[in-house]
Design an enzyme around this catalytic site. Structure first.
Site, PDB file in Angstrom:
ATOM      1  N   HIS A 307      -9.579  35.929  16.171  1.00  0.00           N
ATOM      2  CA  HIS A 307      -9.365  35.505  17.557  1.00  0.00           C
ATOM      3  C   HIS A 307      -7.869  35.475  17.840  1.00  0.00           C
ATOM      4  O   HIS A 307      -7.077  35.133  16.969  1.00  0.00           O
ATOM      5  CB  HIS A 307      -9.954  34.099  17.793  1.00  0.00           C
ATOM      6  CG  HIS A 307     -10.166  33.786  19.237  1.00  0.00           C
ATOM      7  ND1 HIS A 307      -9.165  33.311  20.044  1.00  0.00           N
ATOM      8  CD2 HIS A 307     -11.254  33.942  20.025  1.00  0.00           C
ATOM      9  CE1 HIS A 307      -9.646  33.153  21.275  1.00  0.00           C
ATOM     10  NE2 HIS A 307     -10.890  33.531  21.293  1.00  0.00           N
ATOM     11  N   ASP A 364     -18.741  34.851  19.147  1.00  0.00           N
ATOM     12  CA  ASP A 364     -19.728  35.949  19.180  1.00  0.00           C
ATOM     13  C   ASP A 364     -20.477  36.124  17.868  1.00  0.00           C
ATOM     14  O   ASP A 364     -21.427  36.908  17.804  1.00  0.00           O
ATOM     15  CB  ASP A 364     -19.013  37.266  19.529  1.00  0.00           C
ATOM     16  CG  ASP A 364     -18.434  37.216  20.925  1.00  0.00           C
ATOM     17  OD1 ASP A 364     -17.225  37.464  21.087  1.00  0.00           O
ATOM     18  OD2 ASP A 364     -19.188  36.886  21.849  1.00  0.00           O
TER      19      ASP A 364
HETATM   20  C1  SDX Z   1     -13.817  36.996  22.600  1.00  0.00           C
HETATM   21  O1  SDX Z   1      -9.397  35.653  24.164  1.00  0.00           O
HETATM   22  C2  SDX Z   1     -10.473  34.983  24.233  1.00  0.00           C
HETATM   23  O2  SDX Z   1     -10.453  33.783  24.464  1.00  0.00           O
HETATM   24  C3  SDX Z   1     -11.736  35.795  24.014  1.00  0.00           C
HETATM   25  C4  SDX Z   1     -13.029  35.005  23.905  1.00  0.00           C
HETATM   26  C5  SDX Z   1     -13.407  34.345  25.226  1.00  0.00           C
HETATM   27  O3  SDX Z   1     -14.151  33.348  25.179  1.00  0.00           O
HETATM   28  O4  SDX Z   1     -13.036  34.880  26.299  1.00  0.00           O
HETATM   29  O5  SDX Z   1     -12.917  34.041  22.895  1.00  0.00           O
HETATM   30  C6  SDX Z   1     -14.188  35.936  23.573  1.00  0.00           C
HETATM   31  O6  SDX Z   1     -13.462  38.061  23.011  1.00  0.00           O
HETATM   32  C7  SDX Z   1     -13.847  36.671  21.130  1.00  0.00           C
HETATM   33  C8  SDX Z   1     -13.361  37.860  20.233  1.00  0.00           C
HETATM   34  C9  SDX Z   1     -14.488  38.874  20.143  1.00  0.00           C
HETATM   35  N1  SDX Z   1     -14.029  40.108  19.453  1.00  0.00           N
HETATM   36  C10 SDX Z   1     -14.361  40.357  18.201  1.00  0.00           C
HETATM   37  O7  SDX Z   1     -15.036  39.617  17.497  1.00  0.00           O
HETATM   38  C11 SDX Z   1     -13.888  41.723  17.702  1.00  0.00           C
HETATM   39  C12 SDX Z   1     -13.350  41.606  16.246  1.00  0.00           C
HETATM   40  N2  SDX Z   1     -12.089  40.871  16.265  1.00  0.00           N
HETATM   41  C13 SDX Z   1     -10.883  41.593  16.452  1.00  0.00           C
HETATM   42  O8  SDX Z   1     -10.878  42.864  16.831  1.00  0.00           O
HETATM   43  C14 SDX Z   1      -9.638  40.746  16.676  1.00  0.00           C
HETATM   44  O9  SDX Z   1      -9.692  39.682  15.814  1.00  0.00           O
HETATM   45  C15 SDX Z   1      -9.405  40.256  18.092  1.00  0.00           C
HETATM   46  C16 SDX Z   1      -9.485  41.377  19.079  1.00  0.00           C
HETATM   47  C17 SDX Z   1     -10.420  39.210  18.454  1.00  0.00           C
HETATM   48  C18 SDX Z   1      -8.030  39.630  18.155  1.00  0.00           C
HETATM   49  O10 SDX Z   1      -7.123  40.643  17.956  1.00  0.00           O
HETATM   50  P1  SDX Z   1      -5.536  40.367  17.846  1.00  0.00           P
HETATM   51  O11 SDX Z   1      -5.217  38.944  18.188  1.00  0.00           O
HETATM   52  O12 SDX Z   1      -4.849  41.447  18.603  1.00  0.00           O
HETATM   53  O13 SDX Z   1      -5.236  40.489  16.288  1.00  0.00           O
HETATM   54  P2  SDX Z   1      -4.903  41.851  15.532  1.00  0.00           P
HETATM   55  O14 SDX Z   1      -5.879  42.921  15.919  1.00  0.00           O
HETATM   56  O15 SDX Z   1      -3.445  42.116  15.680  1.00  0.00           O
HETATM   57  O16 SDX Z   1      -5.243  41.437  14.006  1.00  0.00           O
HETATM   58  C19 SDX Z   1      -4.276  40.814  13.167  1.00  0.00           C
HETATM   59  C20 SDX Z   1      -4.642  41.272  11.764  1.00  0.00           C
HETATM   60  C21 SDX Z   1      -4.663  42.808  11.618  1.00  0.00           C
HETATM   61  O17 SDX Z   1      -4.396  43.089  10.260  1.00  0.00           O
HETATM   62  P3  SDX Z   1      -2.862  43.471   9.821  1.00  0.00           P
HETATM   63  O18 SDX Z   1      -2.363  44.542  10.764  1.00  0.00           O
HETATM   64  O19 SDX Z   1      -2.072  42.172   9.927  1.00  0.00           O
HETATM   65  O20 SDX Z   1      -2.999  43.955   8.399  1.00  0.00           O
HETATM   66  O21 SDX Z   1      -5.969  40.848  11.420  1.00  0.00           O
HETATM   67  C22 SDX Z   1      -6.798  41.999  11.209  1.00  0.00           C
HETATM   68  C23 SDX Z   1      -6.095  43.155  11.869  1.00  0.00           C
HETATM   69  O22 SDX Z   1      -6.471  44.375  11.253  1.00  0.00           O
HETATM   70  N3  SDX Z   1      -8.097  41.702  11.855  1.00  0.00           N
HETATM   71  C24 SDX Z   1      -9.292  41.981  11.345  1.00  0.00           C
HETATM   72  C25 SDX Z   1     -10.232  41.503  12.276  1.00  0.00           C
HETATM   73  N4  SDX Z   1      -9.595  40.961  13.322  1.00  0.00           N
HETATM   74  C26 SDX Z   1      -8.271  41.096  13.055  1.00  0.00           C
HETATM   75  N5  SDX Z   1      -9.664  42.575  10.181  1.00  0.00           N
HETATM   76  C27 SDX Z   1     -11.006  42.706   9.977  1.00  0.00           C
HETATM   77  N6  SDX Z   1     -11.977  42.270  10.833  1.00  0.00           N
HETATM   78  C28 SDX Z   1     -11.616  41.664  11.988  1.00  0.00           C
HETATM   79  N7  SDX Z   1     -12.571  41.240  12.855  1.00  0.00           N
END
Ligand code: SDX
Length: 430
Positions: A307, A364
């Site tokens: 998140h 989710d």
């Molecule tokens: C919602 O914003 C809100 O409030 C949203 C929400 C709401 O109520 O409106 O809460 C609802 O959208 C919840 C999130 C739902 N999405 C997912 O579950 C999709 C999977 N999660 C991700 O794609 C990610 O965690 C996000 C999109 C939720 C957040 O992305 P960020 O903040 O841009 O973080 P990032 O992509 O820069 O990740 C940081 C690191 C990366 O690794 P490094 O580059 O540091 O090596 O964490 C890793 C990412 O690769 N990472 C994950 C991961 N999420 C982040 N690795 C594996 N699996 C994951 N799910």
């Protein structure tokens, strides 16, 4: 004594003073409203990870402690003691309704449940496999055509428009499901509550009447409350940005629906079930998929994990996880995907990769398990998220429009393209 109300920025030997802003709960910001004018510099913040877009009094999040409050009330209290329309009223009016206010609000919502019969013909022209999210955004966008009498200033009719939207989005969602199933439409009934009406419109059939069970209604109320608002997430920021252009409220909400559709945002609840089904079909090999999620060269990510704000458990995810057992037990449903979800969480949370990145289950991760148990198809999970989030979008839109400092949202950029080039007529180009 250092002045704690300002920050100093030194640029090319000159010192600039920037005002500091502090929120009710101690959240801090540097006000850069005049930065470009005073310094000739803008800021750059891809994904707005460090940027506040507005001041808001609606929802408070503490990502470190896993705190979520709507208008100051803890999400745990609201989820365990309220019905959804009560929380919708709270978000829109800033206070919990008393009994008379709630009764009047529920009655008004009931009166707005029908959609214009002309709109029903729209459903005949979507392909049967059309995405319910695309149908929802089209139908909500089209609503503006049915109320030409509304004032040019959407704030004037806001109470009617917001109540109309909260009521009708339910009917549109249920009708799109019935159409996709080739079943006759079931119209809203005035004797049923908000959630009971939705469930009945979804699942009642002439040959097989649907029994609206209080436990199922309670479960749906809880899920919608948990999704009702979440400060400046992607879809809410979209509603504010589109709304800041002065467009009608239906178009702004329709834009929010489209933003929510994304698998990185509200579409994640459907993606979680797809992921769990893939793991289940692959001999429930959880280890393999955790390794894939950790592998930077593999595009696979754990849906429902991570998140932007929460760097600990999402409080909503904790409530939904607890509710899973309760609801599946009441419905006497056992879902192998729940066992896989639990194992995935248990193993992931012990892995350095997830720990050092503060990746926890979000709202989710478990919600789809409950929607499945209620009989809702996975391609409607994000529609359910939109039903829950609608009061939050509306409250945020209203706050934006009522804020006298609001200007049209128009971010800047750092240009990295070609410097000025001399034009070459077509005949002379190589
Ligand atoms: C919602 O914003 C809100 O409030 C949203 C929400 C709401 O109520 O409106 O809460 C609802 O959208 C919840 C999130 C739902 N999405 C997912 O579950 C999709 C999977 N999660 C991700 O794609 C990610 O965690 C996000 C999109 C939720 C957040 O992305 P960020 O903040 O841009 O973080 P990032 O992509 O820069 O990740 C940081 C690191 C990366 O690794 P490094 O580059 O540091 O090596 O964490 C890793 C990412 O690769 N990472 C994950 C991961 N999420 C982040 N690795 C594996 N699996 C994951 N799910």
């Amino acid at each position: 004594m250092p002045d704690n109300s300002t920050a100093e920025l030194r640029l090319h030997g000159k010192t600039y003073t920037l005002p500091l802003v502090e929120g009710t709960m101690g959240d801090k910001a540097i006000d850069i409203s005049n930065l470009l004018k005073e310094t000739g510099y803008m800021t750059l913040d891809s994904g707005y990870k460090n940027t506040g877009s507005c001041a808001s009094a609606i929802t408070f999040l503490d990502g470190k402690e896993g705190v979520l409050r709507y208008r100051g009330y803890a999400i745990e209290e609201l989820a365990n003691n309220c019905i959804f329309v009560e929380v919708a009223y709270l978000l829109l009016h800033g206070k919990l309704p008393n009994e008379a206010e709630l009764r009047a609000y529920r009655d008004l919502i009931g009166r707005f449940a029908l959609i214009h019969e002309d709109m029903i013909h729209f459903f005949d022209h979507f392909p049967s496999h059309a995405s319910p999210m695309s149908i929802l955004s089209v139908m909500v966008n089209s609503l503006c055509n049915f109320y030409p009498e509304m004032s040019d200033d959407p704030l004037v009719d806001f109470d009617v428009t917001s109540t109309r939207l909260i009521s009708k989005i339910r009917t549109i969602a249920a009708f799109s499901y019935k159409k996709s199933m080739g079943q006759p439409l079931v119209y809203p009934r005035h004797d049923l509550c908000y959630c009971g009406n939705f469930l009945n419109m979804m699942f009642d059939k002439p040959v097989h009447p649907y029994q609206v069970r209080p436990e199922v209604v309670a479960a749906l109320n809880k899920l919608l409350i948990l999704h009702a608002d979440h400060e400046q997430n992607c879809s809410t920021s979209t509603v504010r940005l589109v709304g800041s252009a002065g467009v009608n409220i239906y178009a702004a909400i329709s834009a929010g629906i489209n933003a929510l559709w994304g698998p990185l945002h509200g579409g994640a609840n459907e993606a979680v079930i797809d992921m769990l089904e893939t793991i289940y079909a692959d001999d429930s090999n959880v280890r393999k998929y955790i390794d894939k999620a950790k592998d930077r060269s593999d595009p696979f990510r754990l849906s429902g994990f991570g998140h932007r704000v929460y760097k600990t458990f999402d409080p909503r995810g904790k409530i939904i996880k607890q509710a899973c057992d309760e609801i599946l037990g009441v419905l006497n449903v056992s879902d192998p995907l729940l066992d896989i979800a639990r194992r995935l969480e248990e193993i992931a949370l012990k892995e350095e990769y997830f720990i050092e990145r503060n990746l926890y289950p979000n709202v989710d991760f478990y919600s789809g398990i409950i929607y499945r148990a209620l009989g809702i198809p996975s391609n409607m999970f994000t529609v359910m998220f939109a039903l829950g989030r609608l009061p939050g979008w509306l409250a945020q839109w209203k706050e934006m429009r009522e804020d006298s400092t609001t200007r049209i949202g128009r971010p800047r950029q750092v240009y990295t393209g070609e410097p000025a080039r001399k034009f070459v007529p077509l005949a002379e180009r190589k």
